[in-house]
Each structure stands twice: as C-alpha cells, then as structure tokens.
Enzyme design. Structure first.
Site, PDB file in Angstrom:
ATOM      1  N   GLN A   9     -41.869   7.115  26.404  1.00 53.91           N
ATOM      2  CA  GLN A   9     -41.997   6.622  27.775  1.00 53.91           C
ATOM      3  C   GLN A   9     -40.645   6.641  28.471  1.00 53.91           C
ATOM      4  O   GLN A   9     -40.352   7.533  29.251  1.00 53.91           O
ATOM      5  CB  GLN A   9     -42.599   5.215  27.756  1.00 53.91           C
ATOM      6  CG  GLN A   9     -43.018   4.712  29.119  1.00 53.91           C
ATOM      7  CD  GLN A   9     -43.945   3.509  29.037  1.00 53.91           C
ATOM      8  OE1 GLN A   9     -44.400   3.129  27.977  1.00 53.91           O
ATOM      9  NE2 GLN A   9     -44.227   2.908  30.170  1.00 53.91           N
ATOM     10  N   ASP A  10     -39.809   5.690  28.137  1.00 55.47           N
ATOM     11  CA  ASP A  10     -38.502   5.496  28.757  1.00 55.47           C
ATOM     12  C   ASP A  10     -37.427   5.826  27.732  1.00 55.47           C
ATOM     13  O   ASP A  10     -37.616   5.542  26.557  1.00 55.47           O
ATOM     14  CB  ASP A  10     -38.396   3.991  29.061  1.00 55.47           C
ATOM     15  CG  ASP A  10     -37.876   3.677  30.431  1.00 55.47           C
ATOM     16  OD1 ASP A  10     -37.976   4.550  31.304  1.00 55.47           O
ATOM     17  OD2 ASP A  10     -37.384   2.561  30.613  1.00 55.47           O
ATOM     18  N   PRO A  11     -36.287   6.366  28.129  1.00 57.87           N
ATOM     19  CA  PRO A  11     -35.184   6.466  27.165  1.00 57.87           C
ATOM     20  C   PRO A  11     -34.737   5.062  26.725  1.00 57.87           C
ATOM     21  O   PRO A  11     -34.901   4.096  27.460  1.00 57.87           O
ATOM     22  CB  PRO A  11     -34.063   7.147  27.960  1.00 57.87           C
ATOM     23  CG  PRO A  11     -34.727   7.781  29.137  1.00 57.87           C
ATOM     24  CD  PRO A  11     -35.922   6.919  29.445  1.00 57.87           C
TER      25      PRO A  11
END
Length: 228
Positions: free
Chosen positions: A63-65
């Site tokens: 999803q997100d780093p």
C-alpha cells in the site's frame, strides 16, 4: 512477443499525463522545501527497475512505503539490509517457514532477490512523508499504479497476483481471473494475519501455478546481493 514489451514501452505515454507530472512536481516541491520523503528519489521506481514487464511472474501489492528512517527503498514490504524486519514481513516469513520445506527466516528484510526472479513488489502509493502514513495517498500515485496493474493484465498471461487485505483486493478487482491466477487473503499485518493470512499457503500455490505453466518457481529465501 508480448512479453518482450518493456515498462518504458507501455508507460511512456502515461508518464506524460498531466496528473502524473503533477504528482512528480508535488513530491519534488516537498523535497525541495525540506520535507523528508521516503523512499529517496533514486529508489521511487525500483519495483520497475528490478522486475521488467516481460519478467513479471508474481505481483505482490503493498500500500504505502514504510515511513521510518532508512526503511523504504521502492520494493513493497522490503527494507534495506541492516534495518529491522517489519512486523508484516516477519509474518510473511512465518508463513514461509510453515509452508516451504527448508525455509529458515533470514536475519534481514531485503527482498531484491524476489524482485530479480520476477516478483513485482508494487506499492500502490510510491512515496510518503516521514512519519506520516498515507500522507501521499491522494497525490495521483493510485491512478498510476491502477494503470500498471491494467497493463500487466493486458500484456501478460498467467501472472500470479497475491492480494492481501481489502485495499489490495479492491485494487485488483480489474484483473481478469480467467487470464491470471488471483489469490486473496487477509493482510500479513499483526492486526489481521491470524484471520487467515497464516495458512493461506500462497507462496506454495504461486509456485505450483508457475510449475504447471512450465516456468521456474520462485526461490522465496531472500538472499542479500553479496551472498548470491
């Protein structure tokens, strides 16, 4: 042959779209104003650098780093050598230990060796502000990575998509399940892994699928570059 297409071939036009240029400009402006953004600029597109379109066998959607210092380097779930293995990846290792004979948990979380074998480790958002989860979620990256998934769907056949958690599963709704092999489970996060990620057997099932297609299975034991 379709699998000779490169990311450059299929994404060059997308990278000229106004929304994409705006995304890059926003990230660049934040960096220039002194905001710490992860991953470093040179690593933002590493998923595409390490796994060419024609080599993609498996897609794992993140999803997100990671938003902590030194963690994110452009591959979903992976962290640089020397950085503590994050909880979700530890749970992935636990599932591997329980299902892959001979797998022993490595003392690092660096997954470049997966990427080099054709595992596209794709975050759906490619940058984040330090310490602020989802801070770049509305910048336009989701539009870009939707396009990436649609291009894999269109130009490749028989790719295994590992969709963990509702975000990845919504993102993967466009995948043609007649053309590709889609596996779904809860996210490996400690919040949800016990709801069905443990025991999902996805790493084994992915390799069985690849072998049935006459392709080399993935060696899921992450190897540091100096060791290989």
């Amino acid at each position: 042959m379709a699998n000779e297409l490169t990311w450059h071939d299929v994404l060059a036009e997308e990278k000229q779209q106004p929304y994409f240029l705006n995304t890059l400009q926003t990230v660049a402006s934040e960096r220039q104003s002194g905001v710490t953004i992860y991953p470093p600029q040179k690593d933002v597109f590493n998923a595409f650098r390490f796994t060419e379109l024609g080599d993609v066998k498996v897609v794992i959607l993140g999803q997100d780093p990671y938003h902590g210092p030194g963690q994110a380097h452009g591959l979903a779930f992976s962290v640089r050598p020397g950085i503590a293995t994050p909880p979700s990846l530890l749970n992935m290792y636990k599932e591997l230990e329980n299902t892959i004979p001979g797998f022993t948990r490595p003392n690092h979380g660096y997954l470049e060796s997966w990427a080099r074998q054709g595992v596209l480790l794709l975050n759906t958002v490619l940058t984040v502000r330090a310490g602020q989860a989802h801070s770049h979620a509305s910048l336009g990256w989701e539009t870009f990575t939707d396009k990436v998934i649609s291009l894999i769907n269109q130009h490749r056949e028989g790719v295994v998509f590992l969709l963990w958690g509702s975000h990845a599963q919504k993102k993967g709704a466009i995948i043609d399940x007649q053309r590709h092999h889609v596996l779904k489970a809860p996210h490996p996060s400690p919040l949800s892994a016990h709801r069905g990620f443990f025991g999902c057997n996805h790493f084994v099932l992915a390799n069985q699928w690849l072998e049935q297609r006459g392709e080399t299975p993935i060696d899921w034991m992450p190897v540091l570059p100096a060791e290989s």
